[in-house]
Design an enzyme around this catalytic site. Structure first.
Site, PDB file in Angstrom:
ATOM      1  N   GLY A   1      28.595  23.414 -20.645  1.00 44.28           N
ATOM      2  CA  GLY A   1      27.351  22.924 -20.832  1.00 44.28           C
ATOM      3  C   GLY A   1      26.749  22.804 -19.648  1.00 44.28           C
ATOM      4  O   GLY A   1      27.294  22.940 -18.566  1.00 44.28           O
TER       5      GLY A   1
ATOM      6  N   GLN B   1      20.306  19.349 -14.233  1.00 40.47           N
ATOM      7  CA  GLN B   1      21.092  19.667 -13.427  1.00 40.47           C
ATOM      8  C   GLN B   1      20.609  21.033 -12.882  1.00 40.47           C
ATOM      9  O   GLN B   1      21.008  21.468 -11.767  1.00 40.47           O
ATOM     10  CB  GLN B   1      22.428  20.344 -14.139  1.00 40.47           C
TER      11      GLN B   1
ATOM     12  N   CYS C   1      32.401  18.675 -14.156  1.00 38.94           N
ATOM     13  CA  CYS C   1      31.079  18.674 -14.380  1.00 38.94           C
ATOM     14  C   CYS C   1      30.667  19.981 -13.375  1.00 38.94           C
ATOM     15  O   CYS C   1      30.872  19.629 -12.172  1.00 38.94           O
ATOM     16  CB  CYS C   1      30.187  17.524 -14.007  1.00 38.94           C
ATOM     17  N   LEU C   2      29.485  20.725 -13.433  1.00 35.14           N
ATOM     18  CA  LEU C   2      29.129  21.941 -12.528  1.00 35.14           C
ATOM     19  C   LEU C   2      28.484  21.062 -11.376  1.00 35.14           C
ATOM     20  O   LEU C   2      28.366  21.774 -10.292  1.00 35.14           O
ATOM     21  CB  LEU C   2      28.172  22.729 -13.458  1.00 35.14           C
TER      22      LEU C   2
ATOM     23  N   HIS D   1      28.900  14.387 -22.911  1.00 35.51           N
ATOM     24  CA  HIS D   1      28.653  14.280 -21.475  1.00 35.51           C
ATOM     25  C   HIS D   1      27.419  15.097 -21.195  1.00 35.51           C
ATOM     26  O   HIS D   1      26.549  14.443 -20.276  1.00 35.51           O
ATOM     27  CB  HIS D   1      29.781  15.410 -20.906  1.00 35.51           C
ATOM     28  N   GLU D   2      26.822  15.979 -21.991  1.00 37.23           N
ATOM     29  CA  GLU D   2      25.498  16.276 -21.567  1.00 37.23           C
ATOM     30  C   GLU D   2      24.422  15.457 -21.986  1.00 37.23           C
ATOM     31  O   GLU D   2      23.317  15.424 -21.281  1.00 37.23           O
ATOM     32  CB  GLU D   2      25.146  17.861 -22.365  1.00 37.23           C
TER      33      GLU D   2
ATOM     34  N   HIS E   1      23.516  13.146 -19.160  1.00 37.32           N
ATOM     35  CA  HIS E   1      22.519  13.808 -18.250  1.00 37.32           C
ATOM     36  C   HIS E   1      21.235  13.384 -18.331  1.00 37.32           C
ATOM     37  O   HIS E   1      20.406  13.337 -17.490  1.00 37.32           O
ATOM     38  CB  HIS E   1      22.852  15.354 -18.031  1.00 37.32           C
TER      39      HIS E   1
HETATM   40 ZN    ZN Z   1      27.858  17.524 -16.432  1.00 33.68          ZN
END
Ligand code: ZN
Length: 186
Positions: free
Chosen positions: A46, A51, A93-94, A137-138, A141
């Site tokens: 995701g 991000q 997480c990226l 999670h997303e 953000h």
């Molecule tokens: Zn993340």
């Protein structure tokens, strides 16, 4: 479209709240394509707009694996309309390269959002599946909340961040989740 640079923990956009999308314009479909290209380039599950430094309420998820065909899901202006159950999720997480830690999540969620064509859809993800956890999670953000804010063990998470040379945990950001905690301890 284009592969964008994924911001790392510590960069400002990650902690800023994102704006609603008023119209799924060309600018937004370009953003969606950039998110997908960037997510796939990093083998992520995701990716949310903040991000890549764009504070709009948009994220993408693809939980397909191996030889399965790609299955991108686009969420614009998502709302979590139902949530229940509790589960411990080991997440990364990226924006936190290589760092994983255990966090609290709901087991089941129902989300309402618009797709890349501006059509409203409702999606249910159950039993703590990857999709259910990725949605939470997303979604976070978009409100400047990061997975580490949900961590179960503050000290363990601090050590993980240190190990991968990431900025320190901000203890004032930790989220109290008595409901989830109670359910996990039962
Ligand atoms: Zn993340």
């Amino acid at each position: 479209m284009a592969i964008k640079k994924v911001l790392r923990y510590g960069e400002k956009s990650l902690r800023e709240p994102s704006k609603e999308v008023h119209k799924v314009s060309r600018k937004i479909t370009d953003l969606v394509n950039d998110l997908l290209d960037t997510m796939y380039s990093q083998n992520g599950v995701g990716l949310a707009a903040p991000q890549i430094g764009v504070n709009y309420r948009v994220f993408v998820i693809d939980v397909s694996t191996g030889n399965e065909p790609l299955n991108p899901i686009v969420f614009i202006n998502p709302k979590i309309i139902k949530k229940s159950g509790a589960i411990i999720s080991n997440e990364g997480c990226l924006s936190f390269p290589e760092a994983y830690t255990d966090v609290r999540r709901y087991k089941n969620v129902m989300v309402k959002a618009q797709d890349a064509n501006g059509r409203t859809f409702t999606l249910e993800a159950k039993d703590g599946c990857l999709l259910a956890r990725a949605i939470q999670h997303e979604f976070d953000h978009l409100d400047g909340i990061l997975f580490i804010d949900h961590c179960i063990n503050r000290f363990e998470t601090e050590n993980v961040l240190k190990k991968f040379n990431l900025p320190e945990l901000e203890p004032e950001r930790l989220i109290a989740e008595p409901e989830l905690e109670k359910e996990l301890n039962d």
